[in-house]
Design a protein around this motif. Structure first.
Motif, PDB file in Angstrom:
ATOM      1  N   TYR A 273       5.205  50.381  -5.198  1.00 27.51           N
ATOM      2  CA  TYR A 273       5.007  51.362  -6.271  1.00 27.51           C
ATOM      3  C   TYR A 273       6.265  51.468  -7.140  1.00 27.51           C
ATOM      4  O   TYR A 273       6.189  51.475  -8.372  1.00 27.51           O
ATOM      5  N   GLY A 274       7.424  51.567  -6.473  1.00 26.21           N
ATOM      6  CA  GLY A 274       8.677  51.712  -7.214  1.00 26.21           C
ATOM      7  C   GLY A 274       8.952  50.536  -8.117  1.00 26.21           C
ATOM      8  O   GLY A 274       9.439  50.703  -9.242  1.00 26.21           O
TER       9      GLY A 274
ATOM     10  N   PRO B 239       9.372  58.683   0.026  1.00 22.41           N
ATOM     11  CA  PRO B 239       9.732  59.794  -0.867  1.00 22.41           C
ATOM     12  C   PRO B 239       9.732  61.156  -0.186  1.00 22.41           C
ATOM     13  O   PRO B 239      10.341  62.102  -0.706  1.00 22.41           O
TER      14      PRO B 239
ATOM     15  N   TYR C 203      13.174  51.880  -4.759  1.00 24.92           N
ATOM     16  CA  TYR C 203      13.244  50.515  -5.273  1.00 24.92           C
ATOM     17  C   TYR C 203      14.630  50.212  -5.843  1.00 24.92           C
ATOM     18  O   TYR C 203      15.173  49.120  -5.632  1.00 24.92           O
TER      19      TYR C 203
ATOM     20  N   THR D 122       8.330  63.533  -7.722  1.00 25.51           N
ATOM     21  CA  THR D 122       8.995  62.788  -6.659  1.00 25.51           C
ATOM     22  C   THR D 122       8.126  62.667  -5.415  1.00 25.51           C
ATOM     23  O   THR D 122       7.998  61.598  -4.822  1.00 25.51           O
TER      24      THR D 122
ATOM     25  N   SER E  33       9.541  56.912  -5.417  1.00 25.51           N
ATOM     26  CA  SER E  33       9.367  55.480  -5.165  1.00 25.51           C
ATOM     27  C   SER E  33      10.323  54.654  -6.012  1.00 25.51           C
ATOM     28  O   SER E  33      10.847  53.625  -5.556  1.00 25.51           O
ATOM     29  N   GLY E  34      10.568  55.103  -7.251  1.00 21.90           N
ATOM     30  CA  GLY E  34      11.504  54.396  -8.116  1.00 21.90           C
ATOM     31  C   GLY E  34      12.915  54.410  -7.557  1.00 21.90           C
ATOM     32  O   GLY E  34      13.635  53.398  -7.612  1.00 21.90           O
TER      33      GLY E  34
ATOM     34  N   HIS F 289       5.669  52.001  -0.804  1.00 20.93           N
ATOM     35  CA  HIS F 289       6.436  52.792  -1.765  1.00 20.93           C
ATOM     36  C   HIS F 289       7.356  51.897  -2.599  1.00 20.93           C
ATOM     37  O   HIS F 289       7.569  52.159  -3.786  1.00 20.93           O
TER      38      HIS F 289
ATOM     39  N   VAL G 201       9.568  51.007 -12.116  1.00 21.44           N
ATOM     40  CA  VAL G 201      10.846  50.646 -12.723  1.00 21.44           C
ATOM     41  C   VAL G 201      10.690  49.484 -13.690  1.00 21.44           C
ATOM     42  O   VAL G 201      11.203  49.521 -14.816  1.00 21.44           O
TER      43      VAL G 201
ATOM     44  N   TRP H 150       6.561  58.762  -8.772  1.00 24.49           N
ATOM     45  CA  TRP H 150       7.262  57.748  -9.570  1.00 24.49           C
ATOM     46  C   TRP H 150       8.786  57.888  -9.495  1.00 24.49           C
ATOM     47  O   TRP H 150       9.500  56.881  -9.517  1.00 24.49           O
TER      48      TRP H 150
END
Length: 621
Positions: free
Chosen positions: A76-77, A175, A114, A215, A110-111, A73, A81, A107
């Motif tokens: 991905y994040g 998430p 991050y 999310t 995971s964002g 994750h 970002v 998105w």
């Protein structure tokens, strides 16, 4: 007036025997009950119980070092970002076949992971986790305030049970944490409207689902809740002509549900995302056939019988049973007192109770529904507090359960680390650095678990063989991974068959997968060049000439772990070393006996098991 004493024959008692007054028993019981009630409602007892519950819940939620999902994750994040996008090619991280059109939207979730990691490192991920927990508590406290309920022992005990139940899933950094909060908000809106009839609150649903759909996929459970709740409210109106379910309420509820379904279409995959989730979760046989191997999909019904080895599952199962029974009792009590049947509330609780008992990962959904439901029914019957007679049992139960959770934290949990401190050794940090420093050739073979960390630490220089994302590999690689030992026997011929289908010369394998590591080592073409607490690195003999003397002469002796005190890691190291040479296992056994806390419940059993293995390795001498 003379008191009436019990009549007893003088033939059966001596003169020295006391005469018991029958009617004193009720007085005695009444006095004891009153004393217990005064103790339970005393401020010192109340705040003492509250402090104990807080300490128990915090202790029960240590950082999970073995959570490899969080790393994919984070990968991905980082992509979302840094590229300021909500789109991602899910196949880019793997060198083996994956599904190119896999629909998975996280998105925002995971964002967020991050961003918190970028700001505070690993501790930041746990700060985010506890912020979510506190937000859930804030919503519940706001609800109690709206009901006019002051915090009491029933509420404290409820928080304790809910915290014990949802830990099975909510302790993991991913998430999915947000779905726990968003479902709590979804249920809260429904009950706030039921209490104060402010129908405008229903229009918070579209905004909530717009965020939720981007999310985590748990939004589908939220949609299921509001759809079922609306249908049941309509049914209540049609069957009982209930004043509470007036037409204005149903009209606003209908529009809120429709707008919510429209809102979830705003995502990277548009109108195809919702149908794809339904098809994947319910009708995808390729995926379903492997689910019984994944802990998240275990049934809680199978863990009702206590077993200390699976205490997280047992605690969740028994806590769920308590909540289901408590709701039923309170619902019947409300029905008898008000003579009105709240059918929507009953059916919602029954449906979500059985759903969460059937699938372990769904256990985060019933506790919020249960909390709002039970307190709504108590408010509806005019019971701001449960009967005074329950104060002492609740105090006693809360105290006992708190000490039980503290016992688990001290005696059963070997990884008592908080906010991610000291968890790096749970992941193959040194192992991946070794591969990258010495530029071992790709592609890599790796196990299912370790692949999550490799996606974060080694991409784009190296891609993974498989990883914990599961669904992208359903057409081919899940059969390959779960076929190791059957489709590809753990023999020299089986390894040759695997290499023929998927050529690689470097492997990194979790140290817990000992059978796979020694599967490679039993073949003279393979050599282990490095290992640490998390994984082993192996290379094909053709790679050896490419490596420096430093790379080939790395210290792999047990003395490296003289300060290690984690029993789980030491057991894995013992299991590994003893299968190389018995004397290496003896060194780990000595470290275990010296460093592992005597508080750890299984220390003596583990030492005895080590001794038996060592004796067997030495031929019984």
């Amino acid at each position: 007036m003379a008191r009436k004493h019990s009549v007893r024959s003088s033939k059966n008692i001596s003169d020295s025997e006391p005469v018991v007054v029958v009617h004193e028993y009720p007085r005695l019981l009444s006095w004891v009950g009153g004393a217990c009630g005064r103790v339970a409602t005393h401020p010192i007892a109340f705040f003492g119980c509250l402090a104990l519950v807080v300490a128990a819940l915090f202790s029960y939620y240590p950082s999970i070092g073995g959570d490899y999902d969080m790393w994919f994750h984070l990968a991905y994040g980082k992509h979302f970002v840094q590229n300021l996008t909500w789109n991602i090619d899910h196949t880019q991280f793997s060198w083996t076949p994956t599904i190119p059109d896999w629909r998975y939207v996280t998105w925002i979730g995971s964002g967020m992971l991050y961003l918190f990691y970028n700001l505070l490192g690993v501790p930041g991920l746990y700060v985010l986790q506890w912020l979510i927990f506190l937000a859930m508590l804030a919503v519940m406290f706001l609800y109690l305030r709206r009901l006019g309920h002051r915090l009491n022992l029933w509420h404290i005990f409820s928080f304790l049970v809910m915290g014990m139940v949802i830990k099975l899933v909510s302790m993991f950094i991913k998430p999915e944490m947000f779905s726990t909060l968003f479902f709590t908000l979804t249920v809260a809106i429904y009950f706030f409207v039921k209490v104060n009839r402010r129908y405008g609150l229903l229009y918070l649903y579209p905004a909530l689902f717009l965020v939720w759909v981007n999310t985590h996929g748990g939004f589908i459970i939220g949609l299921m809740f509001i759809s079922l709740a609306f249908a049941l409210e309509v049914g209540q109106q049609l069957v009982f002509r209930d004043r509470d379910a007036d037409r204005a309420y149903l009209r606003h509820f209908f529009f809120a549900v429709v707008l919510s379904y429209l809102a979830v279409q705003i995502n990277p995959d548009g109108i195809f995302y919702l149908p794809s989730i339904i098809e994947t979760q319910l009708f995808d046989q390729e995926r379903v056939k492997h689910l019984d191997r994944v802990f998240a999909h275990f049934s809680l019904w199978k863990h009702i019988s206590p077993t200390i080895k699976m205490y997280n599952f047992v605690n969740s199962a028994l806590g769920m049973l308590f909540m289901g029974g408590a709701f039923l009792w309170i619902w019947i009590r409300s029905w008898l007192r008000t003579r009105s049947v709240d059918l929507p509330l009953l059916i919602l609780n029954v449906v979500f109770f059985f759903f969460c008992m059937q699938v372990a990962r769904a256990v985060i959904f019933y506790p919020p529904l249960w909390f709002f439901s039970t307190n709504y029914l108590l408010w509806k019957t005019g019971s701001n507090n449960l009967n005074r007679r329950l104060s002492f049992p609740l105090l006693a139960a809360g105290t006992i359960l708190s000490f039980y959770l503290l016992y688990i934290a001290i005696a059963l949990n070997p990884n008592r680390s908080y906010f991610g401190v000291g968890t790096w050794s749970d992941f193959p940090l040194n192992e991946t650095e070794y591969i990258m420093k010495h530029k071992l050739p790709g592609p890599l073979f790796n196990d299912y678990l370790t692949g999550g960390y490799l996606m974060w630490a080694m991409y784009p220089k190296y891609k993974v063989f498989i990883d914990p994302r599961f669904t992208p590999y359903k057409h081919e690689m899940l059969d390959v991974w779960f076929g190791l030992g059957s489709k590809y026997p753990l023999t020299k011929e089986g390894l040759q068959a695997l290499l023929k289908d998927y050529p690689f010369k470097t492997a990194i394998i979790h140290i817990g997968e000992r059978n796979l590591i020694f599967w490679f080592l039993q073949n003279p073409d393979w050599r282990m060049v490095y290992f640490d607490t998390a994984a082993a690195v192996l290379i094909h003999k053709s790679v050896v000439p490419l490596l420096s003397e430093e790379a080939l002469d790395t210290d792999l002796a047990p003395r490296r772990y003289k300060d290690l005190s984690n029993p789980t890691k030491l057991l894995r190291l013992f299991d590994f070393y003893v299968n190389i040479r018995a004397n290496l296992g003896e060194e780990i056994r000595y470290i275990y006996a010296k460093n592992v806390s005597d508080w750890f419940k299984f220390k003596a059993d583990n030492l005895a098991e080590m001794d038996a293995i060592l004796k067997n390795k030495k031929g019984g001498k």
